[in-house]
Design an enzyme around this catalytic site. Structure first.
Site, PDB file in Angstrom:
ATOM      1  NE  ARG A 240      11.058  -3.545   8.710  1.00  0.00           N
ATOM      2  CZ  ARG A 240      10.280  -2.708   8.348  1.00  0.00           C
ATOM      3  NH1 ARG A 240      10.466  -1.249   8.349  1.00  0.00           N
ATOM      4  NH2 ARG A 240       8.996  -3.061   8.695  1.00  0.00           N
ATOM      5  CG  ASP A 284       7.174  -5.598  -4.971  1.00  0.00           C
ATOM      6  OD1 ASP A 284       6.932  -6.441  -4.434  1.00  0.00           O
ATOM      7  OD2 ASP A 284       6.597  -4.494  -4.911  1.00  0.00           O
ATOM      8  CB  ALA A 311       9.438 -10.852   2.027  1.00  0.00           C
ATOM      9  N   GLY A 312       7.213 -10.061   4.610  1.00  0.00           N
ATOM     10  CA  GLY A 312       5.950 -10.428   4.860  1.00  0.00           C
ATOM     11  C   GLY A 312       5.425  -8.994   5.366  1.00  0.00           C
ATOM     12  CE  LYS A 317      -8.111  -0.110   8.647  1.00  0.00           C
ATOM     13  NZ  LYS A 317      -8.388   0.905   9.475  1.00  0.00           N
ATOM     14  CB  ALA A 320     -16.719  -5.508   9.163  1.00  0.00           C
ATOM     15  CG  ASN A 321     -14.073  -1.828   9.891  1.00  0.00           C
ATOM     16  OD1 ASN A 321     -15.302  -1.280   9.549  1.00  0.00           O
ATOM     17  ND2 ASN A 321     -13.979  -1.838  11.440  1.00  0.00           N
ATOM     18  CE1 TYR A 375       1.437 -11.584   8.766  1.00  0.00           C
ATOM     19  CE2 TYR A 375       0.968 -12.506  10.871  1.00  0.00           C
ATOM     20  CZ  TYR A 375       1.955 -12.113  10.194  1.00  0.00           C
ATOM     21  OH  TYR A 375       2.914 -12.303  10.636  1.00  0.00           O
ATOM     22  CB  THR A 410      10.633  -6.984  14.650  1.00  0.00           C
ATOM     23  OG1 THR A 410       9.248  -7.270  14.543  1.00  0.00           O
ATOM     24  CG2 THR A 410      11.277  -8.497  14.813  1.00  0.00           C
TER      25      THR A 410
HETATM   26  N1  LIG Z   1       7.869  -9.691  14.231  1.00  0.00           N
HETATM   27  C1  LIG Z   1       7.119 -10.902  14.878  1.00  0.00           C
HETATM   28  O1  LIG Z   1       6.815 -10.737  15.989  1.00  0.00           O
HETATM   29  C2  LIG Z   1       6.547 -11.974  13.849  1.00  0.00           C
HETATM   30  C3  LIG Z   1       5.733 -12.912  14.221  1.00  0.00           C
HETATM   31  C4  LIG Z   1       5.272 -13.711  13.527  1.00  0.00           C
HETATM   32  C5  LIG Z   1       5.552 -13.843  11.864  1.00  0.00           C
HETATM   33  N2  LIG Z   1       6.626 -12.722  11.787  1.00  0.00           N
HETATM   34  C6  LIG Z   1       6.872 -12.909  10.169  1.00  0.00           C
HETATM   35  O2  LIG Z   1       8.188 -12.998  10.097  1.00  0.00           O
HETATM   36  C7  LIG Z   1       8.690 -12.124   8.873  1.00  0.00           C
HETATM   37  C8  LIG Z   1       9.514 -11.050   9.212  1.00  0.00           C
HETATM   38  O3  LIG Z   1       8.888  -9.981   9.937  1.00  0.00           O
HETATM   39  P1  LIG Z   1       9.497  -8.899  10.830  1.00  0.00           P
HETATM   40  O4  LIG Z   1       8.918  -8.717  12.102  1.00  0.00           O
HETATM   41  O5  LIG Z   1      10.984  -8.676  10.611  1.00  0.00           O
HETATM   42  O6  LIG Z   1       9.043  -7.859   9.774  1.00  0.00           O
HETATM   43  P2  LIG Z   1       9.517  -6.273   9.120  1.00  0.00           P
HETATM   44  O7  LIG Z   1       8.341  -5.481   8.537  1.00  0.00           O
HETATM   45  O8  LIG Z   1      10.289  -5.824  10.208  1.00  0.00           O
HETATM   46  O9  LIG Z   1      10.223  -6.961   7.827  1.00  0.00           O
HETATM   47  C9  LIG Z   1       9.611  -7.516   6.832  1.00  0.00           C
HETATM   48  C10 LIG Z   1      10.751  -7.044   5.488  1.00  0.00           C
HETATM   49  O10 LIG Z   1       9.871  -7.744   4.536  1.00  0.00           O
HETATM   50  C11 LIG Z   1      10.145  -6.690   3.324  1.00  0.00           C
HETATM   51  N3  LIG Z   1       8.974  -6.858   2.300  1.00  0.00           N
HETATM   52  C12 LIG Z   1       7.868  -6.475   2.525  1.00  0.00           C
HETATM   53  N4  LIG Z   1       7.169  -6.852   1.123  1.00  0.00           N
HETATM   54  C13 LIG Z   1       7.952  -7.159   0.230  1.00  0.00           C
HETATM   55  C14 LIG Z   1       8.057  -7.349  -1.016  1.00  0.00           C
HETATM   56  N5  LIG Z   1       6.775  -7.383  -1.740  1.00  0.00           N
HETATM   57  N6  LIG Z   1       9.267  -7.747  -1.677  1.00  0.00           N
HETATM   58  C15 LIG Z   1      10.347  -7.925  -0.954  1.00  0.00           C
HETATM   59  N7  LIG Z   1      10.534  -7.512   0.191  1.00  0.00           N
HETATM   60  C16 LIG Z   1       9.257  -7.362   1.247  1.00  0.00           C
HETATM   61  C17 LIG Z   1       9.938  -5.482   3.956  1.00  0.00           C
HETATM   62  O11 LIG Z   1      10.185  -4.330   3.560  1.00  0.00           O
HETATM   63  C18 LIG Z   1      10.798  -5.791   5.240  1.00  0.00           C
HETATM   64  O12 LIG Z   1      11.921  -5.390   5.371  1.00  0.00           O
HETATM   65  C19 LIG Z   1       7.231 -11.794   8.267  1.00  0.00           C
HETATM   66  O13 LIG Z   1       6.990 -12.787   7.114  1.00  0.00           O
HETATM   67  C20 LIG Z   1       6.450 -11.745   9.353  1.00  0.00           C
HETATM   68  O14 LIG Z   1       4.847 -11.990   9.011  1.00  0.00           O
HETATM   69  C21 LIG Z   1       6.946 -11.893  12.341  1.00  0.00           C
END
Ligand SMILES: NC(=O)c1ccc[n+]([C@@H]2O[C@H](COP(=O)([O-])OP(=O)(O)OC[C@H]3O[C@@H](n4cnc5c(N)ncnc54)[C@H](O)[C@@H]3O)[C@@H](O)[C@H]2O)c1
Length: 469
Positions: A240, A284, A311-312, A317, A320-321, A375, A410
């Site tokens: 996605r 994973d 993937a991210g 939080k 402190a939390n 993060y 997104t």
């Molecule tokens: N959306 C934004 O504005 C934004 C801004 C800066 C950076 N990012 C970075 O862009 C990347 C994509 O973001 P997004 O908005 O599409 O997020 P999202 O949450 O829609 O998609 C992230 C995808 O990574 C997959 N994922 C998470 N952990 C995983 C694992 N352990 N193994 C395999 N897959 C895993 C999730 O299942 C998900 O499909 C991320 O690294 C995010 O940190 C996004």
């Protein structure tokens, strides 16, 4: 997520109201459509003293079939362009300004002293109002760290202030970038100019790119619209959001995509893989056995050419939390897994020589963010990894770069509370959020086989966000 304000601002009534109230006026950005030319309008070329990149520029403009014009103060462009077989002419005659143009390119590579900066003033003073909506500005210079005298390094570094300010002034969806070209890297410019001067870079502005001598043997795609033909590309987090867009754009460019996501995301993953004719890999990446599984899968297919670490996760939080496991999960998935996978893929040869690694960082990793210590550590760490690994991987002919997205529309950003989301969307030179495709296009530029002169770069896809600027 849909940006209702953007649609309203572009309706007849909305535009009037927004003008009257003096509110930010975002423009529908032009985005790349398959088959369209790289540059959709004329190019005005300017330069300072002893411009040294004019021949390289002429070769590029010839390759993309652009129509160029010479600024008054760079009459020699006409003969350089004619020699390269380009149609060209003078932009202004008898002090009258010339036609509207889509692109402004200024070659500042020969500038050696701050007293020569007037050339920048005259070019941009004359031409700023002649740039069409969604126009492109590129200034070319030499990397200050490679200059032979402090004075030369000083004026070359000064170019950053110019381009970043132009990005903020030009408005109407225009972008401005600075490209530092190392001596001897002139022939490596094409993939970068194709990206920065086209609608593919719709949401990239105020960036500084370094083009260096090639890593490994440079490759030129036979067909630039299928630059990734024959390449096998792993995209993580591809079920996605940004990952799905990366998979789609890679496939559009001819790649065979291995789309990876967690087993829980199997349904979305299958849908993406089916749509692009790729394969789905449910894994994973956070588990210890992931690197070996990926190496085995790649070797079974004769090796992969590109890895995109997209993937991210966020687990926000204040520190402190924050529970310890939230810290560990984020650092593990967003950073440590990338290090482990890279090490295993490179050591085993599962990532081929001439390969590309592209990582996804974030402007949170550049600026920091409230509630995101975990993060921001992970995303700043990605930048550290890219910069420290680039010279090591260069010995194997592999490049490594990162994109740092700002506010992208997104599911991740749709979950942000309304007021913070609106601020994040508007606080940039485009007054709007980016689309996942904007990140994907930047990643494709890094992954291009012709981008062998680009390594160790971190480019923000943030519409020139004020955060961390
Ligand atoms: N959306 C934004 O504005 C934004 C801004 C800066 C950076 N990012 C970075 O862009 C990347 C994509 O973001 P997004 O908005 O599409 O997020 P999202 O949450 O829609 O998609 C992230 C995808 O990574 C997959 N994922 C998470 N952990 C995983 C694992 N352990 N193994 C395999 N897959 C895993 C999730 O299942 C998900 O499909 C991320 O690294 C995010 O940190 C996004």
């Amino acid at each position: 997520m849909k940006d209702g304000y953007l649609d309203f601002a572009n309706s007849p009534f909305g535009a009037k109201l927004i003008n009257a109230l003096g509110l930010p006026k975002p423009l529908q950005l032009e985005r790349y459509q398959a088959g369209q030319p790289v540059i959709t309008g004329s190019v005005l070329v300017g330069g300072g003293e002893q411009s040294s990149l004019l021949e390289a520029l002429a070769v590029f403009f010839k390759s993309v079939g652009a129509q160029t014009l010479a600024h008054d103060k760079l009459p020699q462009w006409v003969s350089v362009a004619n020699k390269a077989g380009l149609t060209t002419g003078r932009w202004s005659l008898n002090g009258e300004k010339g036609e509207k143009v889509k692109v402004l390119v200024f070659d500042a590579s020969g500038m050696t002293d701050s007293t020569q900066s007037d050339a920048l003033y005259w070019f941009f003073h004359d031409a700023a109002r002649s740039l069409l909506p969604c126009g492109r500005v590129v200034v070319l210079g030499r990397p200050p760290e490679e200059c032979i005298s402090p004075r030369q390094a000083t004026i070359q570094r000064a170019l950053e202030g110019l381009t970043r300010s132009l990005g903020k002034e030009l408005k109407k969806g225009c972008t401005a970038q600075l490209v530092y070209v190392s001596e001897g890297a002139e022939a490596q410019l094409e993939s970068t100019l194709r990206f920065l001067l086209s609608p593919r870079s719709a949401y990239v502005s105020g960036q500084v790119v370094r083009v260096r001598k090639p890593v490994g043997s440079p490759q030129q795609p036979a067909d630039w619209s299928q630059a990734l033909a024959g390449k096998k590309v792993l995209v993580t987090g591809a079920s996605r959001g940004i990952g799905a867009a990366i998979a789609e754009v890679m496939a559009r460019e001819g790649a065979t995509v291995i789309a990876l996501d967690v087993p829980q995301a199997q349904a979305g993953l299958d849908e993406v893989a089916k749509k692009i004719g790729g394969t789905a890999l449910a894994l994973d990446i956070g588990v210890p056995e992931a690197p070996k599984k990926l190496v085995d899968a790649a070797l079974a297919q004769g090796g992969w050419d590109v890895i995109v670490h997209n993937a991210g996760i966020t687990r926000d939080k204040t520190i402190a939390n924050m529970k310890e496991h939230l810290w560990q999960q984020v650092v593990n998935v967003n950073l440590s897994t990338q290090e482990r996978i890279n090490d295993a893929m490179v050591a085993s040869g599962a990532l081929k020589s001439g390969g590309r690694i592209v990582c996804v960082s974030s402007i949170s990793g550049i600026a920091g963010n409230m509630g995101q210590t975990n993060y921001a550590v992970s995303k700043a760490g990605v930048i550290g990894m890219v910069q420290s690994q680039a010279p090591i991987l260069a010995e194997k002919g592999i490049t490594i770069n990162a994109v740092a997205p700002g506010f992208i529309e997104t599911q991740m950003t749709a979950a942000i509370p309304f007021a913070i989301r609106e601020a994040g969307r508007r606080m940039n030179s485009m007054s709007q959020g980016g689309q996942p495709v904007d990140v994907a296009e930047a990643i494709c530029w890094f992954a291009n086989p012709a981008s062998s002169g680009i390594t160790g770069n971190v480019i923000r896809v943030c519409g020139q966000s004020l955060i961390g600027a």
